[in-house]
Design an enzyme around this catalytic site. Structure first.
Site, PDB file in Angstrom:
ATOM      1  N   ASP A  46      -1.183   0.014   5.184  1.00  0.00           N
ATOM      2  CA  ASP A  46      -1.554   1.429   5.236  1.00  0.00           C
ATOM      3  C   ASP A  46      -0.948   2.094   6.470  1.00  0.00           C
ATOM      4  O   ASP A  46      -0.444   3.225   6.407  1.00  0.00           O
ATOM      5  CB  ASP A  46      -3.074   1.558   5.247  1.00  0.00           C
ATOM      6  N   GLU A  84       2.133   3.648  -4.568  1.00  0.00           N
ATOM      7  CA  GLU A  84       1.551   2.318  -4.760  1.00  0.00           C
ATOM      8  C   GLU A  84       2.469   1.464  -5.633  1.00  0.00           C
ATOM      9  O   GLU A  84       2.723   0.284  -5.342  1.00  0.00           O
ATOM     10  CB  GLU A  84       0.168   2.435  -5.421  1.00  0.00           C
ATOM     11  N   HIS A 107      -9.307  -0.261   3.158  1.00  0.00           N
ATOM     12  CA  HIS A 107      -9.953   0.312   4.341  1.00  0.00           C
ATOM     13  C   HIS A 107     -11.312  -0.331   4.623  1.00  0.00           C
ATOM     14  O   HIS A 107     -12.257   0.335   5.022  1.00  0.00           O
ATOM     15  CB  HIS A 107     -10.108   1.829   4.192  1.00  0.00           C
ATOM     16  N   ASP A 145       0.852  -1.185   0.000  1.00  0.00           N
ATOM     17  CA  ASP A 145       0.000   0.000   0.000  1.00  0.00           C
ATOM     18  C   ASP A 145       0.881   1.226   0.000  1.00  0.00           C
ATOM     19  O   ASP A 145       2.023   1.192   0.500  1.00  0.00           O
ATOM     20  CB  ASP A 145      -0.928   0.016   1.219  1.00  0.00           C
ATOM     21  N   GLY A 146       0.373   2.307  -0.552  1.00  0.00           N
ATOM     22  CA  GLY A 146       1.113   3.557  -0.597  1.00  0.00           C
ATOM     23  C   GLY A 146       0.275   4.692  -0.077  1.00  0.00           C
ATOM     24  O   GLY A 146      -0.965   4.652  -0.104  1.00  0.00           O
ATOM     25  N   ASP A 183      -4.744  -2.471  -2.868  1.00  0.00           N
ATOM     26  CA  ASP A 183      -6.035  -1.798  -3.016  1.00  0.00           C
ATOM     27  C   ASP A 183      -5.993  -0.768  -4.140  1.00  0.00           C
ATOM     28  O   ASP A 183      -6.941  -0.005  -4.318  1.00  0.00           O
ATOM     29  CB  ASP A 183      -6.473  -1.156  -1.701  1.00  0.00           C
TER      30      ASP A 183
END
Length: 475
Positions: free
Chosen positions: A417, A332, A407, A295-296, A354
């Protein structure tokens, strides 16, 4: 290295979980909010802290503790445990049993007393003890080898934090509470004396007993009268607020060492409770497969961070990094790059993200970009430099790209995250910190030693002895 022992205040965790998550139940209507919250917080602790040893300590019913015997009103202001929480406690204990985490308690004592006894004992044996709690009363046990961790606030407390919170050193916290009282535990204290005044008096006179002894030197007529008339109540309050270190609980440290969970039992329980996200968290990857979660975090023109979790069998590895200026899309892509770069050998890899930008790009769009030549045409693609890094990395491994909803309670997405945002915070603080001037290295003058010429022996023959490795000994 000293073993890292974590002692978790189980009763505190249960109530935090219960009130932190509401309206969660199985399809059959059984409430599960406390079980889910407790297990999720416990999972986070295991992942982030990786303790060598761990135990969860529970309170006995307050009616059975010695404090209730000496003061029947102790904690009498607290409501009984809600019925929908009572029904969940057995399942919490089943989760601990399946995780092979010891659950401890002692008749006649509260969890604080058990924690204090074990913390002092094992710290004396060389362990580094962390007590996981949000209870301020346990600040009195902080000392050499013993600290507190409040996971809800991500705050660790040592002697300095205790001094900041109470105004006194840890061992004098019961003296402050004895004078000020504690409304949460229904400890009376002395009327008219709050925590701030109590701390000032204890600092000035040295202890609660000395405050009572020298009460005539205390300012304020009413305060002196209250100290006079409520002296016995103050002594009782200190006794109630003081944790015990003499609980007869013979538990060797070896019994608290982390063990692998009983996965069949644990997964069966999580399925019964309908905890799909937690089932994912505890289910190991298929044999021979590396799971890469990434995740970024970034903005249009600000700092960015990435987080990566690699899983293989029972092993896990976390990666994170910071960029002073980046976009969310670049972070990402960079997260996936750093995760793949961390694999030394060609592997079968499932990449979860995501970011539809990343997943669609590598599973669909990239083929057209290569076919049309746009991947190698300057400025033909946004983030072209990163796409060009990803292509050879993905060809080195057998990679599938899978999208997960961000999320939405996915344990590894949330974890990545969190790693990314923490990297941004730490990187930003480091960038804002003024650089300290480098200290000039002090070079000490070497002592002057007069040279002494020694005679060199001369050998007449031209043959030399050989070392074991066949080299000549030239001397």
């Amino acid at each position: 290295m000293s073993p890292q022992l974590y002692l978790l205040d189980g009763s505190s965790y249960i109530y935090r979980a219960y009130y932190g998550i509401r309206d969660l139940a199985t399809s059959g209507g059984m409430p599960t909010n406390a079980v889910f919250g407790f297990t999720k917080m416990l999972l986070g602790l295991l992942q982030e802290s990786c303790p060598d040893c761990l135990a969860v300590v529970f309170d006995r019913p307050r009616e059975e503790t010695f404090r209730r015997e000496v003061y029947p009103e102790y904690k009498a202001n607290r409501d009984a445990m809600p019925e929908d929480l009572v029904s969940q406690v057995p399942y919490i204990r089943q989760v601990l049993q399946a995780l092979n985490i010891p659950a401890l308690e002692a008749p006649g004592f509260e969890a604080d007393d058990v924690i204090a006894t074990l913390a002092r004992r094992f710290a004396a044996e060389g362990a580094e003890v962390t007590v996981v709690t949000g209870d301020k009363d346990l600040m009195q046990i902080v000392g050499e080898g013993i600290g507190l961790l409040d996971t809800m606030k991500d705050r660790r407390s040592g002697p300095e934090e205790v001094l900041e919170r109470f105004g006194v050193v840890p061992e004098l916290v019961p003296d402050v509470l004895g004078l000020a009282g504690d409304t949460s535990d229904n400890i009376p204290g002395v009327p008219g004396i709050g925590e701030k005044t109590a701390a000032e008096l204890v600092r000035r006179f040295g202890s609660l007993e000395d405050v009572l002894k020298w009460k005539n030197l205390v300012s304020g007529k009413k305060r002196r009268e209250n100290l006079q008339s409520h002296a016995d109540q103050a002594r009782l309050s200190k006794r109630l607020a003081t944790v015990r270190y003499d609980v007869a609980l013979e538990v060797p440290l070896a019994d608290l060492r982390r063990q692998a969970p009983n996965l069949p039992e644990l997964l069966h329980l999580l399925r019964r409770l309908e905890f799909k996200a937690l089932e994912i968290a505890f289910t190991p990857p298929p044999p021979g497969v590396v799971e890469l979660y990434s995740d970024g975090s970034g903005t249009a023109s600000g700092p960015g961070g990435y987080g990566v979790v690699l899983r293989y069998g029972e092993h896990e590895k976390e990666l994170s990094g910071f960029e002073p200026a980046s976009t969310s899309q670049r972070m990402e892509l960079l997260a996936a790059i750093r995760g793949l770069e961390a694999l030394n050998n060609p592997s079968t890899v499932r990449v979860f993200s995501d970011s539809q930008y990343l997943v669609r790009g590598m599973s669909k769009w990239i083929h057209g970009w290569i076919r049309d030549g746009r991947l190698d045409t300057p400025d033909a693609l946004a983030n072209q430099d990163l796409w060009k890094q990803l292509v050879p990395l993905s060809r080195k491994h057998r990679v599938t790209w899978e999208w997960v909803r961000g999320h939405a309670g996915h344990p590894f997405n949330e974890r990545c995250d969190k790693l990314a945002k923490r990297a941004v915070d730490e990187g930003t603080r480091a960038a804002d910190r003024p650089e300290e001037p480098e200290e000039e290295e002090t070079v000490l003058p070497l002592p002057v030693v007069p040279a002494v010429r020694a005679p060199v022996p001369v050998r007449e023959d031209s043959e030399f002895d050989a070392e074991e490795d066949g080299q000549l000994r030239l001397c």
